[in-house]
Design a protein around this motif. Structure first.
Motif, PDB file in Angstrom:
ATOM      1  N   PRO A  25      -9.177  -6.148   1.938  1.00  0.00           N
ATOM      2  CA  PRO A  25      -9.345  -5.806   3.354  1.00  0.00           C
ATOM      3  C   PRO A  25      -8.120  -5.064   3.895  1.00  0.00           C
ATOM      4  CG  PRO A  25      -9.955  -8.095   2.935  1.00  0.00           C
ATOM      5  CD  PRO A  25      -9.303  -7.590   1.681  1.00  0.00           C
ATOM      6  N   ALA A  26      -8.317  -4.333   4.967  1.00  0.00           N
ATOM      7  CA  ALA A  26      -7.247  -3.500   5.525  1.00  0.00           C
ATOM      8  C   ALA A  26      -6.031  -4.321   5.943  1.00  0.00           C
ATOM      9  CB  ALA A  26      -7.784  -2.702   6.706  1.00  0.00           C
ATOM     10  N   ASP A  27      -6.239  -5.569   6.343  1.00  0.00           N
ATOM     11  CA  ASP A  27      -5.123  -6.388   6.828  1.00  0.00           C
ATOM     12  C   ASP A  27      -4.559  -7.317   5.761  1.00  0.00           C
ATOM     13  OD1 ASP A  27      -7.335  -8.003   6.630  1.00  0.00           O
ATOM     14  OD2 ASP A  27      -7.030  -9.032   8.559  1.00  0.00           O
TER      15      ASP A  27
ATOM     16  N   TRP B 153      -2.746   3.962  -5.399  1.00  0.00           N
ATOM     17  CA  TRP B 153      -3.180   3.334  -4.152  1.00  0.00           C
ATOM     18  C   TRP B 153      -2.120   2.384  -3.600  1.00  0.00           C
ATOM     19  CZ3 TRP B 153      -4.089  -1.447  -2.099  1.00  0.00           C
ATOM     20  CH2 TRP B 153      -4.896  -1.505  -0.964  1.00  0.00           C
TER      21      TRP B 153
ATOM     22  N   LEU C 149     -11.400  -3.604  -3.694  1.00  0.00           N
ATOM     23  CA  LEU C 149     -10.479  -3.093  -2.680  1.00  0.00           C
ATOM     24  C   LEU C 149     -10.236  -4.185  -1.638  1.00  0.00           C
ATOM     25  CD1 LEU C 149      -9.175  -0.236  -1.959  1.00  0.00           C
ATOM     26  CD2 LEU C 149     -10.941  -0.121  -0.203  1.00  0.00           C
TER      27      LEU C 149
ATOM     28  N   ASN D  68     -14.581   1.414  -3.295  1.00  0.00           N
ATOM     29  CA  ASN D  68     -14.384  -0.011  -3.024  1.00  0.00           C
ATOM     30  C   ASN D  68     -13.747  -0.760  -4.193  1.00  0.00           C
ATOM     31  OD1 ASN D  68     -15.661   0.074  -0.407  1.00  0.00           O
ATOM     32  ND2 ASN D  68     -17.610   0.284  -1.501  1.00  0.00           N
TER      33      ASN D  68
ATOM     34  N   SER E  35      -2.346  -8.832   2.797  1.00  0.00           N
ATOM     35  CA  SER E  35      -0.975  -8.672   2.309  1.00  0.00           C
ATOM     36  C   SER E  35      -0.842  -9.133   0.864  1.00  0.00           C
ATOM     37  CB  SER E  35       0.003  -9.468   3.182  1.00  0.00           C
ATOM     38  OG  SER E  35      -0.326 -10.851   3.174  1.00  0.00           O
TER      39      SER E  35
ATOM     40  N   ARG F 162       0.825  -1.203   0.000  1.00  0.00           N
ATOM     41  CA  ARG F 162       0.000   0.000   0.000  1.00  0.00           C
ATOM     42  C   ARG F 162       0.862   1.256   0.000  1.00  0.00           C
ATOM     43  NH1 ARG F 162      -2.751  -3.864   2.735  1.00  0.00           N
ATOM     44  NH2 ARG F 162      -5.034  -3.910   2.591  1.00  0.00           N
TER      45      ARG F 162
ATOM     46  N   GLN G  24      -6.704   4.319  -7.999  1.00  0.00           N
ATOM     47  CA  GLN G  24      -8.063   4.540  -7.523  1.00  0.00           C
ATOM     48  C   GLN G  24      -8.584   5.835  -8.141  1.00  0.00           C
ATOM     49  OE1 GLN G  24      -8.863   5.024  -3.188  1.00  0.00           O
ATOM     50  NE2 GLN G  24     -10.162   3.225  -3.461  1.00  0.00           N
TER      51      GLN G  24
END
Length: 210
Positions: A162-164, A107, A160, A134, A166, A85, A125
């Motif tokens: 998930p935040a976690d 992004w 998009l 999203n 990898s 990211r 993005q």
């Protein structure tokens, strides 16, 4: 029995020669359920291009439109990439084929192997009007452009992660051509120079003569 052994040996030699001359093995096919989902999605898109008011196919040509051309779904072009990211959403405007530019931001990046070679793509993005928070946009070029596929490159839309997460999945079987591939009246984003893949991507939409 001896004839059977000789035949088996001959087939093995032929197989080895084919491998040596092609420089690669036969790619594994996509699983049947996945291939069917791809087939249905392509059928729906063909129907929309034939009948929808928003179709890029010129009105006079829609009745005769026979559908888009695609590569066969291939599991080798469905890759899991290492996700990095960006610390901040840095502006990265994309030039349009008709002039001016659209607002995008970098992004992150996706690193992966394709055809045994390391590749990397910038994940973008959309910003401003029409942006989908999203979804990521991945325009790219590869050596098939101007031959089997649209000369200016193709696109991927990716959910998009998930935040976690990898990793991120890039499915080139869903690669599609911009609307300007079917109608010169459209102006479409050009892939950035960093999104040039070094191996042919024999997946997704093929070129359709205008």
């Amino acid at each position: 029995m001896r004839k059977l052994l000789l035949l088996a040996g001959l087939l093995a030699v032929v197989g080895l020669l084919v491998y040596n001359f092609s420089g690669t093995s036969v790619a594994p096919p996509a699983d049947p359920a996945y291939a069917e989902r791809i087939r249905l999605a392509r059928q729906q898109k063909d129907n929309a291009f034939r009948t929808a008011a928003t179709s890029p196919i010129p009105v006079a040509q829609r009745a005769a439109f026979g559908g888009l051309r695609y590569f066969r779904p291939d599991a080798a072009y469905r890759v899991t990439a290492q996700l990095t990211r960006a610390a901040v959403l840095a502006p990265l405007p994309l030039a349009l084929t008709g002039g001016s530019a659209d607002a995008y931001a970098q992004w992150g990046t996706a690193a992966f192997e394709l055809g045994g070679k390391a590749q990397k793509l910038v994940l973008l993005q959309r910003q401003g009007v029409g942006a989908n928070p999203n979804e990521l946009f991945v325009p790219f070029t590869d050596p098939t452009n101007g031959q089997q596929t649209y000369a200016a490159g193709r696109y991927l839309d990716v959910a998009l992660p998930p935040a976690d997460a990898s990793t991120i999945e890039l499915d080139f079987n869903t690669a599609y051509s911009p609307f300007c591939a079917y109608n010169h009246a459209y102006s479409c984003p050009k892939p950035p120079a960093d999104n040039r893949l070094t191996v042919p991507v024999l997946a997704g939409e093929q070129q359709v003569p205008l």
